[in-house]
Design an enzyme around this catalytic site. Sequence first.
Site, PDB file in Angstrom:
ATOM      1  N   ASP A  15       0.827  -1.210   0.000  1.00  0.00           N
ATOM      2  CA  ASP A  15       0.000   0.000   0.000  1.00  0.00           C
ATOM      3  C   ASP A  15       0.864   1.264   0.000  1.00  0.00           C
ATOM      4  OD1 ASP A  15      -2.319   1.440   0.002  1.00  0.00           O
ATOM      5  OD2 ASP A  15      -2.691   1.236   2.146  1.00  0.00           O
ATOM      6  N   HIS A  32       2.517   3.291  -9.048  1.00  0.00           N
ATOM      7  CA  HIS A  32       2.384   1.850  -9.302  1.00  0.00           C
ATOM      8  C   HIS A  32       3.599   1.330 -10.077  1.00  0.00           C
ATOM      9  CE1 HIS A  32      -1.517   1.984  -7.563  1.00  0.00           C
ATOM     10  NE2 HIS A  32      -2.086   2.657  -8.552  1.00  0.00           N
ATOM     11  N   LEU A 126      12.140 -19.536  -5.111  1.00  0.00           N
ATOM     12  CA  LEU A 126      11.159 -18.679  -4.417  1.00  0.00           C
ATOM     13  C   LEU A 126       9.831 -18.784  -5.148  1.00  0.00           C
ATOM     14  CD1 LEU A 126      10.764 -16.204  -2.297  1.00  0.00           C
ATOM     15  CD2 LEU A 126      10.996 -14.779  -4.329  1.00  0.00           C
TER      16      LEU A 126
HETATM   17  C1  FPP Z   1      -1.985   0.092  -3.363  1.00  0.00           C
HETATM   18  O1  FPP Z   1      -1.537   1.421  -3.306  1.00  0.00           O
HETATM   19  C2  FPP Z   1      -1.431  -0.582  -4.533  1.00  0.00           C
HETATM   20  C3  FPP Z   1      -2.144  -1.154  -5.536  1.00  0.00           C
HETATM   21  C4  FPP Z   1      -3.623  -1.181  -5.573  1.00  0.00           C
HETATM   22  C5  FPP Z   1      -1.480  -1.761  -6.692  1.00  0.00           C
HETATM   23  C6  FPP Z   1      -0.220  -2.500  -6.368  1.00  0.00           C
HETATM   24  C7  FPP Z   1       0.392  -2.922  -7.629  1.00  0.00           C
HETATM   25  C8  FPP Z   1       1.712  -2.981  -7.854  1.00  0.00           C
HETATM   26  C9  FPP Z   1       2.750  -2.682  -6.849  1.00  0.00           C
HETATM   27  C10 FPP Z   1       2.146  -3.419  -9.191  1.00  0.00           C
HETATM   28  C11 FPP Z   1       2.255  -4.905  -9.201  1.00  0.00           C
HETATM   29  C12 FPP Z   1       2.655  -5.342 -10.540  1.00  0.00           C
HETATM   30  C13 FPP Z   1       2.932  -6.600 -10.873  1.00  0.00           C
HETATM   31  C14 FPP Z   1       3.455  -6.894 -12.212  1.00  0.00           C
HETATM   32  C15 FPP Z   1       2.708  -7.700  -9.929  1.00  0.00           C
HETATM   33  P1  FPP Z   1      -2.624   2.565  -3.400  1.00  0.00           P
HETATM   34  O2  FPP Z   1      -2.844   2.886  -4.827  1.00  0.00           O
HETATM   35  O3  FPP Z   1      -3.847   2.179  -2.641  1.00  0.00           O
HETATM   36  O4  FPP Z   1      -1.861   3.736  -2.674  1.00  0.00           O
HETATM   37  P2  FPP Z   1      -2.496   4.876  -1.759  1.00  0.00           P
HETATM   38  O5  FPP Z   1      -3.068   4.196  -0.546  1.00  0.00           O
HETATM   39  O6  FPP Z   1      -1.315   5.725  -1.425  1.00  0.00           O
HETATM   40  O7  FPP Z   1      -3.517   5.587  -2.586  1.00  0.00           O
END
Ligand code: FPP
Length: 242
Positions: A15, A32, A126
């Site tokens: 997050d 992201h 892994l």
């Molecule tokens: C939450 O942060 C994150 C997500 C909903 C997406 C997570 C995705 C990735 C890290 C990319 C993964 C990619 C692959 C290829 C596996 P948020 O958007 O809720 O952040 P905020 O709370 O600051 O708004």
Amino acid sequence: MTNKSTPLHVAIVMDGNGRWASKRFLPRIAGHKQGVDSLKRCARACDARGIKVLTVFAFSSENWQRPQEEVSGLMDLFALALGREVPQLKADGVQLRFIGERQGLSARVLKGIEQAEATTADNRKLVLNICFNYGGRWDVVQAAARVAAQGLAMTEQNLSQMMALAHVPDPDLVIRTGGEQRISNFLLWQSAYSEFFFSDTLWPDFDEVALDLAIQSYAKRERRYGKVSGQVDGASTPNESN
Ligand code: FPP
């Protein structure tokens, strides 16, 4: 090297990508993108520390409700990242598994998922489980439906065997980055006896130092599984654990 103080299976709610981007006056998708790099770094760090399974929450069943622009950006990023990263992950011995509802995903994303799983299926260093279009409640319901469809008794053991993470042991340590302290429909069944660690670090900034803080905290915990401190074997009264 693995020892008792190293978790075998770490699960992470990644997050804070959006806030990381906003702080830099960038669009959320930039956070992201940085999150993908953070995931690569984290997978390498887990492997170096003897962790055998890493499970991450990449896209929840509820994330479809985000603005259309962010959802399509995430889908594009996901398909692109799969195409780009799989050869290196294969070379690094990482087995990729995708956990979640596949119905409703685009043909492009589905193809990426299927190719990534097939290409890395024989890897054993892994296991990287990517929860995508996933929800803990979805998992319990789909497992129960499969138990019922096979005419099996609705027991803990039968349900466990039908859950989407049945190929790995339950997570020892669940980490949530980004400062919030909630589970948000992640691994509801499997985290029954997990240790939890909440980090204020935003996911794109979550590095080896931040991971080590979580592991050090885990190493100090006493896991009792409903028993009392120091107890070695069998409880006398069933169904009274807490
Ligand atoms: C939450 O942060 C994150 C997500 C909903 C997406 C997570 C995705 C990735 C890290 C990319 C993964 C990619 C692959 C290829 C596996 P948020 O958007 O809720 O952040 P905020 O709370 O600051 O708004």
